[in-house]
Enzyme design. Sequence first.
Site, mmCIF file in Angstrom:
data_model
loop_
_atom_site.group_PDB
_atom_site.id
_atom_site.type_symbol
_atom_site.label_atom_id
_atom_site.label_comp_id
_atom_site.label_asym_id
_atom_site.label_seq_id
_atom_site.Cartn_x
_atom_site.Cartn_y
_atom_site.Cartn_z
ATOM 1 N N LYS A 72 -12.477 -1.348 6.233
ATOM 2 C CA LYS A 72 -11.717 -2.272 7.029
ATOM 3 C C LYS A 72 -12.242 -2.128 8.472
ATOM 4 C CE LYS A 72 -9.146 -2.590 3.267
ATOM 5 N NZ LYS A 72 -7.711 -1.607 2.565
ATOM 6 N N TRP A 94 0.660 -1.282 -0.081
ATOM 7 C CA TRP A 94 -0.098 0.006 -0.064
ATOM 8 C C TRP A 94 0.829 1.263 0.094
ATOM 9 C CZ3 TRP A 94 -4.404 -0.400 -2.157
ATOM 10 C CH2 TRP A 94 -5.308 -1.470 -1.934
ATOM 11 N N ASP A 140 -1.246 6.801 6.392
ATOM 12 C CA ASP A 140 -2.532 5.703 5.922
ATOM 13 C C ASP A 140 -2.654 4.787 6.911
ATOM 14 O OD1 ASP A 140 -4.344 3.953 4.565
ATOM 15 O OD2 ASP A 140 -2.872 3.615 2.986
HETATM 16 C C1 LIG Z 1 -7.672 -1.326 1.290
HETATM 17 C C2 LIG Z 1 -6.527 -0.246 1.595
HETATM 18 C C3 LIG Z 1 -6.221 0.774 0.682
HETATM 19 C C4 LIG Z 1 -7.153 1.138 -0.526
HETATM 20 O O1 LIG Z 1 -8.148 1.360 0.020
HETATM 21 P P1 LIG Z 1 -9.575 1.825 -1.107
HETATM 22 O O2 LIG Z 1 -10.666 2.142 -0.480
HETATM 23 O O3 LIG Z 1 -9.775 0.429 -2.016
HETATM 24 O O4 LIG Z 1 -8.759 2.759 -1.927
HETATM 25 C C5 LIG Z 1 -5.320 1.934 0.888
HETATM 26 N N1 LIG Z 1 -4.525 1.646 2.006
HETATM 27 C C6 LIG Z 1 -4.570 0.500 2.879
HETATM 28 C C7 LIG Z 1 -3.656 0.375 3.981
HETATM 29 C C8 LIG Z 1 -5.490 -0.454 2.571
HETATM 30 O O5 LIG Z 1 -5.631 -1.346 3.676
#
Ligand SMILES: *Cc1c(COP(=O)(O)O)cnc(C)c1O
Length: 369
Positions: free
Chosen positions: A200, A105, A176
């Site tokens: 998540k 990511w 993030d």
């Molecule tokens: C799932 C995830 C993303 C991407 O998320 P989207 O909502 O599909 O854009 C980015 N960073 C992390 C750490 C993730 O787990």
Amino acid sequence: MSRIWNFSAGPAVLPLPVLEQIRDELLDWHGAGLGVMEMSHRGKEFTAIIEQAEADLRELLAIPANYRVLFLQGGATQQFAQIPMNLLANGLANKSADYLVTGSWSKKAFKEAQRIASVRCAGSTEGAAFQSLPELATLDLDPQAAYFHLCTNETIHGVEVPPEYVLPVNVPVVADMSSHILSRPIDVSRYGLIYAGAQKNVGAAGVTLVIVREDLLGHAAPSIPSVMDYAVMAENGSMLNTPPTFSIYVAGLVFQWLKKQGGLAAIERVNIEKAALLYACIDGSAGFYRNPVAVACRSRMNVPFTLADSTLDVAFLAESKAAGLASLKGHKSFGGMRASIYNAMSLEGVRVLVDFMNDFSRRYAGTKA
Ligand SMILES: *Cc1c(COP(=O)(O)O)cnc(C)c1O
């Protein structure tokens, strides 16, 4: 009705009481005679929903007053672009931003930022298969960087930045936190900007949380679309246009559920117990199962593991599915298995998984599929 044990990385399991409340309120929210999906985002009902959601999030994370909370769309992936558009693009031609690459990511975030601006890789663990975290002292940091970006929980590689990890202090840190926000208390003041997609650990897909320090607003390039400008969104209470109302409502119910659990310190205790149980099963399997991540940065939320004999993968997946354990197949870039054990996965669910894994390894150890 029989619900499976859902170990999906995302969209992921939601707390059952939240789903039941959504069901009960679907046709008639609090006597309004209509459901949340059908309401005007400008009406008093939805205004109450979004204000309560923000207040509860602020309370859970102890967000300081000089931070704004935004409810945006486009997922964390949109933030990969929106962050440099807002923090790097305007009149800062000589500026760059530093990226720490510790898994899929943060690598994607770095790559996307390169489309927008000049950014640097300050350190990467890719050469060592994303199994650890480099110490800050070993990074190639630009003291003039507009910000320092990292992913504090790599959902695919299972690498989590622990709270004691030393972060740069003289540049805003952008994190993030998509896959572990609200799993433990954090010190928001260490960050300039925190972002997380909802699907998540927060709720349903469609809304992205952005928590941003006020002094970082208002630096966007004038050419960017207004929906992409944090300052415009902040001025308009995340409602420059129609926000993802239903996803905001679901997130708000999850915040209330978390408060009922006792807040983040309480949920963290459960998360520690769940992760300890699962890693002990893996580490105690005499090599039958293996997680390669350095112990100090193993994720409490996403636990990837492989079977020493990968020809047993098919049997593991089929038998776990038959036992009511779902979505254990690992991400294609890691292989093997992955169990995502977010807040809404109970200790009981992890016990069922561990019992299955112990039974499976007892039955198959020493055999060839
Ligand atoms: C799932 C995830 C993303 C991407 O998320 P989207 O909502 O599909 O854009 C980015 N960073 C992390 C750490 C993730 O787990």
